[in-house]
Write an enzyme that holds these catalytic residues in place. Structure first.
Site, PDB file in Angstrom:
ATOM      1  N   GLU A   1       0.886  -1.171   0.000  1.00 44.30           N
ATOM      2  CA  GLU A   1       0.000   0.000   0.000  1.00 44.30           C
ATOM      3  C   GLU A   1       0.911   1.205   0.000  1.00 44.30           C
ATOM      4  OE1 GLU A   1      -1.466   3.097   1.219  1.00 44.30           O
ATOM      5  OE2 GLU A   1      -2.382   2.184   3.011  1.00 44.30           O
TER       6      GLU A   1
ATOM      7  N   CYS B   1      -3.243   8.092   4.094  1.00 45.72           N
ATOM      8  CA  CYS B   1      -3.031   7.649   2.712  1.00 45.72           C
ATOM      9  C   CYS B   1      -4.269   7.897   1.879  1.00 45.72           C
ATOM     10  CB  CYS B   1      -2.713   6.161   2.671  1.00 45.72           C
ATOM     11  SG  CYS B   1      -1.523   5.653   3.883  1.00 45.72           S
TER      12      CYS B   1
END
Lengths: 460, 460
Positions: free
Chosen positions: A190, A229
């Site tokens: 990720e 994020c």
């Protein structure tokens, strides 16, 4: 066991908030997002795990006939990996980053080794310590390595899984590590993401959705000082609304006080350290090359109740980009702080093309009452996103939030976002299992399958 | 469309056999394994594809409640990738290697670019030419690049999928290519594999399973001259049977004639070229360092009806390894020709440990009537294998073969085998789809889901 771990963690919630303040400069809301998110995720997995029957493996799909008499058949199974789950985590979620990965790994029966990001390892370390001291898990089920990862990746093997959250540059180093390559170690990534929020073409000023998105943008920019994020980085706005939408965001931004998280008047904290502050400033310089700064360029910006020299505050900044098709940095540079850029679009085709310039993102959100617009947007960008959030007036404030990762839904995204998959309920167990086919005598396979839970439970 | 493609290919079957002979030195059985396997796989996908409803996406799992009123819900979808499926294929299956990958990609609506291995590109080229000339597919749905891949990987993007079959060294270069890394291009790898066949502890000489495995080992060694990724490389035999099992294999090997595939007396063909012949010889030298050669070390070996200088025959070789735990090359070196090694084992624990030394394989087979032995072997090695084949006396000759890849079952394996997944029925479509979550108004999502086939069909 996960339920008991959640109880242990919940019992130390105040202490985790204290460490979050000391180590990350997190105010109550910021700490809650990380710590309460962690505890909630652990509880969630404890709950949904009950849907899985006992068993050494998972059975997937039906028996496959392989001989005319059906004496010889096939069956797919998923077996837990026999190695370790190695987590290399990001600095922004020391609590949640641990729990969202550990819950499905432990439920799969795979032991965990976590390497938290050094700047914020303190909270992760305390949580692991609390889990180990609670004696809930068998010895060795969870371990922690603090400091540099050094030669950690030299020791992973075919049976292990590496799950990395962090920058795309480090992700490339993980993926291209010679030992990882040679052994085809399974890697889940990720990484960076230039997420988009989209204002529908019909959303004029004064409409509920216009206001909802304004609030969402400001919340995203300021919560955890924009260090998520999933934070909105690009706000795609119909060209004719660019000015008025910017004005509305700015008005709301002006009401936010940036400063010392110990001061109850402050509601926007600092970024995590001086290095991140510098990184934000460098990113802003690039964005400014092609964007107009609408707000946040104050030379005399002063955080409330804090020494600007010693602290790492970043003034929230809103930028505007009139030519999204030709822009570069807007789609490439993730300023990991309280920064967002408005990007004008002209119609659906333009919108889809501009959004796709993110080259793979964790999330996009669409605020519109035009069902066909929302549907065509989803069909136009879904393949390059891990999650699309759609809000209309019927949903209103009931949506779960652009940047909020709920454990029941997929977290991850293709391309720049790393190509990984996390959470999504029991689908998260897939990362820690290996699919294989058994071909053999029908009675033996039926017996073996009888010892297993069914993978259908992963998607329920 | 896939059904029509299968018909087009079937109509040129004789020509494909002719090219297989000219280009690969394939005899009828060898050519059939590749060409008929290709046509069968294409037909199989044409058939099972009918289970999928029409739709732009696949819907996965149930609606996820995300608000108390159920106005706001989540739903996972799988959307076909909007890029291309790039196949970089191995020399040993010019026909099947194309079709087993192209069928699920095309069914997903993803266009195909195939780069066959240069030594045997001829047959792939002819098949692609025939498919394009048939006008079954829309223009651009299938393309071929022959010769060196040159800068092919510089051009893949976030939306593309790269599926590679070949050596682990090249696989590492594909995976670590800077453009692939930077864009997190999805890569599927099928690489080296030191596959195992296991003789059960109770299988004495004269039993049906003993004889069945002897036949299987010789078939695996000689079909396509052992040039299958799934070929048995290690035969794990109870220590007390090592000698007698070897004698039985040798007796059968002696009846096989190696030579010119045009000669009807010959039943073992050459490897594909001089380079592969040299590679086999180099591998054999390493194996001989730690193994005894039981058969196949004739200095005066002469292929039937062929010039040894110009041709690329390899004498089938059977080796024996008495100390599997300490051996190195036996578990590491894949001699890609008609070569297998017997490895002695002492009990289940030893067997599992030795088999796992393959560090990830495509397939292992177990020949035993002891159900608990078979079950414990499967549980002990399943995570490191893509497929385990179990044969008992009830199954007998009805099994589908150790090295035979059936399209309904998974092909691939972890670790050394590359970590990829192919075939497995409609699961193969997963590689060409992207999972994402939509969170939004319940009515809109229900409408969107109504346009989709359900992923449950992938596992039926």
């Amino acid at each position: 066991m996960l339920g008991k771990i959640a109880e242990v963690l919940a019992a130390s919630r105040d202490e985790y908030f204290r460490l979050s303040l000391l180590n990350l400069g997190a105010n109550q809301a910021d700490a809650s997002f990380d710590v309460d998110g962690a505890i909630y995720t652990m509880k969630y997995y404890a709950k949904i795990g009950r849907a899985l029957a006992e068993g050494k493996m998972l059975k997937e799909g039906a028996l496959i006939p392989l001989s005319k008499s059906n004496t010889f058949v096939g069956q797919h199974f998923l077996m837990p990996a026999k190695g370790a789950a190695v987590f290399i985590n990001a600095f922004n979620f020391p609590a949640w980053g641990l729990c969202e990965k550990a819950a499905p790994a432990l439920m799969s029966g795979v032991p965990v080794v976590v390497k938290p990001a050094s700047p914020t390892a303190w909270l992760t370390h305390r949580m692991v310590e609390d889990i180990i001291k609670s004696d809930i898990l068998p010895p060795g089920a969870i371990s922690i390595i603090c400091g540099s990862a050094r030669d950690l990746l030299d020791h992973v093997r075919e049976e292990d899984i590496v799950s990395f959250t962090g920058s795309g540059d480090t992700a490339a180093r993980v993926r291209s590590h010679s030992n990882v390559l040679r052994r085809s170690v399974r890697v889940n990534i990720e990484a960076d993401s230039i997420n988009s929020a989209i204002l529908g073409p019909e959303c004029a000023p004064g409409t509920d959705l216009f206001d909802l998105l304004v609030k969402e943008v400001v919340r995203e920019m300021t919560l955890k000082a924009g260090q998520k994020c999933t934070t909105i980085r690009r706000v795609l706005v119909p060209r004719q609304q660019l000015k008025v939408f910017g004005d509305a965001v700015i008005a709301r931004l002006r009401s936010m006080k940036v400063g010392n998280p110990r001061n109850p008047e402050s509601n926007v904290g600092p970024v995590v350290n001086k290095a991140q502050q510098s990184s934000c400033m460098e990113g802003l310089v690039k964005l400014k090359e092609e964007c107009e700064v609408l707000f946040g360029d104050d030379k005399d910006f002063q955080p409330l109740d804090a020494d600007p020299q010693k602290s790492a505050f970043v003034q929230p900044a809103l930028l505007s980009c009139k030519n999204g098709r030709d822009a570069k940095y807007v789609h490439d540079v993730e300023v990991f702080g309280p920064v967002a850029t408005l990007v004008a679009y002209d119609g659906l085709e333009d919108l889809v093309a501009i959004t796709r310039r993110g080259l793979g993102s964790l999330v996009a959100s669409v605020f519109s009452n035009e069902a066909s617009f929302t549907r065509e947007t989803i069909l136009g960008i879904g393949d390059l996103h891990g999650r699309v959030l759609a809000v209309n007036s019927a949903v209103g404030t009931q949506h779960t939030g652009h940047g909020n990762v709920v454990p029941s839904c997929l977290h991850g995204g293709p391309g720049r976002a790393g190509g990984g998959e996390e959470l999504a309920g029991l689908r998260a167990l897939l990362l820690y299992h290996r699919r294989f086919a058994v071909q053999g005598p029908a009675d033996s396979i039926t017996e073996l399958a009888g010892l297993c839970a069914d993978t259908a439970a992963l998607y329920s």
